[in-house]
Design a protein around this motif. Structure first.
Motif, PDB file in Angstrom:
ATOM      1  N   SER A   6      41.580  39.154  30.842  1.00 57.07           N
ATOM      2  CA  SER A   6      40.293  39.413  30.510  1.00 57.07           C
ATOM      3  C   SER A   6      40.414  40.328  29.280  1.00 57.07           C
ATOM      4  N   ILE A   8      37.425  42.094  28.623  1.00 55.61           N
ATOM      5  CA  ILE A   8      36.069  42.597  28.819  1.00 55.61           C
ATOM      6  C   ILE A   8      36.099  44.071  28.346  1.00 55.61           C
ATOM      7  N   ARG A  11      35.675  44.058  24.427  1.00 52.36           N
ATOM      8  CA  ARG A  11      34.325  43.466  24.082  1.00 52.36           C
ATOM      9  C   ARG A  11      33.287  44.656  24.126  1.00 52.36           C
ATOM     10  N   PRO A 209      31.337  46.844  34.320  1.00 51.00           N
ATOM     11  CA  PRO A 209      31.909  45.488  34.213  1.00 51.00           C
ATOM     12  C   PRO A 209      33.727  45.922  34.582  1.00 51.00           C
ATOM     13  N   ARG A 210      33.871  46.992  34.144  1.00 48.86           N
ATOM     14  CA  ARG A 210      35.408  47.414  34.185  1.00 48.86           C
ATOM     15  C   ARG A 210      35.765  47.514  35.788  1.00 48.86           C
ATOM     16  N   LEU A 213      35.846  44.002  37.502  1.00 51.07           N
ATOM     17  CA  LEU A 213      37.155  43.420  37.044  1.00 51.07           C
ATOM     18  C   LEU A 213      38.375  43.866  37.991  1.00 51.07           C
ATOM     19  N   GLU A 218      35.461  38.822  38.593  1.00 53.79           N
ATOM     20  CA  GLU A 218      35.338  38.729  37.184  1.00 53.79           C
ATOM     21  C   GLU A 218      34.208  37.837  36.680  1.00 53.79           C
ATOM     22  N   GLN A 222      31.832  39.176  33.689  1.00 49.02           N
ATOM     23  CA  GLN A 222      31.512  38.030  32.723  1.00 49.02           C
ATOM     24  C   GLN A 222      30.162  38.152  32.181  1.00 49.02           C
ATOM     25  N   VAL A 225      28.405  41.404  30.944  1.00 51.95           N
ATOM     26  CA  VAL A 225      28.677  41.663  29.423  1.00 51.95           C
ATOM     27  C   VAL A 225      28.069  40.638  28.666  1.00 51.95           C
ATOM     28  N   SER A 245      43.741  41.650  25.435  1.00 48.62           N
ATOM     29  CA  SER A 245      43.215  41.469  26.760  1.00 48.62           C
ATOM     30  C   SER A 245      44.339  42.140  27.458  1.00 48.62           C
TER      31      SER A 245
END
Length: 477
Positions: A6, A8, A11, A209-210, A213, A218, A222, A225, A245
């Motif tokens: 990922s 993320i 991002r 989101p961290r 994950l 996941e 996703q 985000v 990533s």
């Protein structure tokens, strides 16, 4: 177990500042405003609570209530910090707010020292839990390039709450409004009403989101985000592609023994710096703030009803410090700015204490000196929370915050109000000055330690500052 690849984190870090970020900052950062409101209400009404027609507390009992509030915050941080790493940031910052709301409401119905002290302990439980869950969420949602200034500004918002608490107490204690007998009770009830409004706003903040994950969720990460990106693209246009990533492997929850190994062995230098910063700033702040009303009333004979007026310049200096100095923590760097603010605030408090002992100050000049000192000290204290929240791995971030908050605040925050309450009871300026001297030495030593061992975390992704425990490969751009 399958690997998750990922980007993320990249991002989230490449997002331009937006209205979405503002909503997150306001919804979560309000925790410090609540803490400031609570502490200031007690500080502003300290003299009122000594009256026989209110609770009839002694200066030592007021000091004890401040220490019990800190003790509650310590236990709350340890309890809720561990749960925030296990159950998620969002669940916990909703639960801790509910605990605060109920406890501060109950405080308004206190009938004596015992019940008042128990309510202060319970209120501290909620606030302590807030620090762990919210510092984690904020750091994980804010882009790396502005993480320092945003974190400092949010921590500095404590003093917006302080000013609000001072204004509320000044208004409600006015005999033309409610007066001392009922005004202090109404102040705590209003704090609970404010918490209800915050609860409604905070429900819209997503889970980190961290964190999702790292816990194998996941697809949920996703979706969150993608929603954030879609909203920000409406404001700023098409976003730049995110590079780099990480490959994650879902791991079992780290045991307390593993957490101890990470803090005491793997990252022992970072832990030593975090401990020094948290202990010194806690003693420094709580020594002054939990007892400033007693200093004003005992040594400067300021009427109880006017004590709150003196908090406004004090609060202004504390708010402006992190806001104006915060960008320098991202530009000049963490180590240099932490050392500079700690050392200079210690020197400032030492000089102010000397002038106080010699009788060179009156109530107004004392307040102005405190304001100047805490312009620096507020940025310094905020940087301690920033340091603790960004230099340890994702999977133990909240518990690391809670451990250092608990140890630092327990050692510095619990002792300071109790010690200063007893020093003020002596009626001796020299005794109080000794306490100021202890606080000054502690922050100077902590600043020098940070200059040598603190991490250069400015503008770096959290995953680069401390690699998550579940990462098996870093595919950097």
């Amino acid at each position: 177990m399958s690997l998750i690849t990922s980007n993320i984190h990249a991002r989230l870090d490449r997002l331009p500042w937006s209205r979405w970020h503002w909503r997150v900052v306001i919804a979560l950062g309000i925790a410090w405003i609540l803490d400031g409101l609570e502490v200031t209400l007690v500080g502003s009404i300290g003299g009122v609570l000594e009256r026989s027609d209110t609770l009839g507390l002694s200066a030592s009992q007021i000091g004890w209530s401040g220490s019990l509030y800190i003790a509650g915050a310590v236990f709350g941080a340890l309890l809720f910090g561990r749960l925030a790493d296990r159950l998620g940031r969002k669940k916990l910052f909703l639960v801790t707010l509910a605990v605060y709301m109920c406890a501060t409401l109950a405080t308004g119905f206190s009938t004596g020292f015992t019940f008042f002290a128990l309510c202060r302990f319970a209120t501290g439980l909620g606030i302590g839990g807030e620090y762990a869950a919210i510092n984690s969420a904020i750091d994980e949602l804010i882009p790396a390039r502005v993480r320092g200034r945003v974190n400092l500004a949010i921590n500095g918002s404590f003093w917006i709450g302080a000013a609000l608490g001072a204004g509320i107490s000044l208004l409600l204690l006015d005999p033309r409004v409610l007066g001392p007998v009922m005004g202090w009770r109404a102040g705590f009830v209003l704090g609970a009403v404010l918490a209800v409004a915050i609860f409604l706003v905070r429900r819209g903040v997503p889970e980190s989101p961290r964190w999702l994950l790292a816990h194998g969720r996941e697809q949920e990460a996703q979706r969150i985000v993608e929603r954030i990106e879609a909203e920000i693209e409406k404001e700023h246009g098409r976003l730049a592609p995110a590079g780099g990533s990480l490959q994650f492997l879902r791991r079992a929850e780290p045991s307390l023994r593993h957490v101890a190994h990470i803090l005491l062995r793997q990252y022992r230098e970072r832990s030593a710096v975090a401990f020094a910063l948290m202990v010194s700033q806690a003693f420094f702040y709580n020594a002054i703030f939990f007892t400033y009303a007693l200093v004003l009333t005992r040594f400067y004979h300021v009427p109880d009803s006017l004590v709150a007026l003196y908090i406004f310049p004090f609060a202004l200096g504390n708010v402006l410090g992190p806001v104006l100095l915060g960008p320098l923590f991202d530009r000049i760097g963490r180590r240099r700015m932490i050392a500079l603010t700690y050392v200079l605030s210690g020197i400032g408090l030492g000089l102010t204490g000397w002038a106080f002992m010699l009788g060179w100050l009156d109530a107004r000049s004392q307040a102005l000196c405190w304001s100047a000192v805490f312009f620096l000290a507020s940025a310094a204290a905020s940087s301690a929370y920033l340091t603790v929240s960004e230099v340890f791995p994702l999977e133990i971030r909240a518990v690391a915050i809670s451990v250092f908050y608990a140890v630092g605040t327990g050692a510095g925050g619990f002792a300071a109000p109790l010690l200063f309450g007893m020093l003020i009871d002596t009626g001796s300026r020299g005794s109080v000055t000794v306490g100021y001297g202890i606080g000054a030495v502690l922050v100077v030593v902590a600043g020098l330690l940070a200059l040598r061992y603190a991490v250069d975390a400015e503008c770096r992704p959290l995953e680069e500052v401390a690699l998550p425990l579940g990462v098996v490969e870093d595919r950097g751009a």
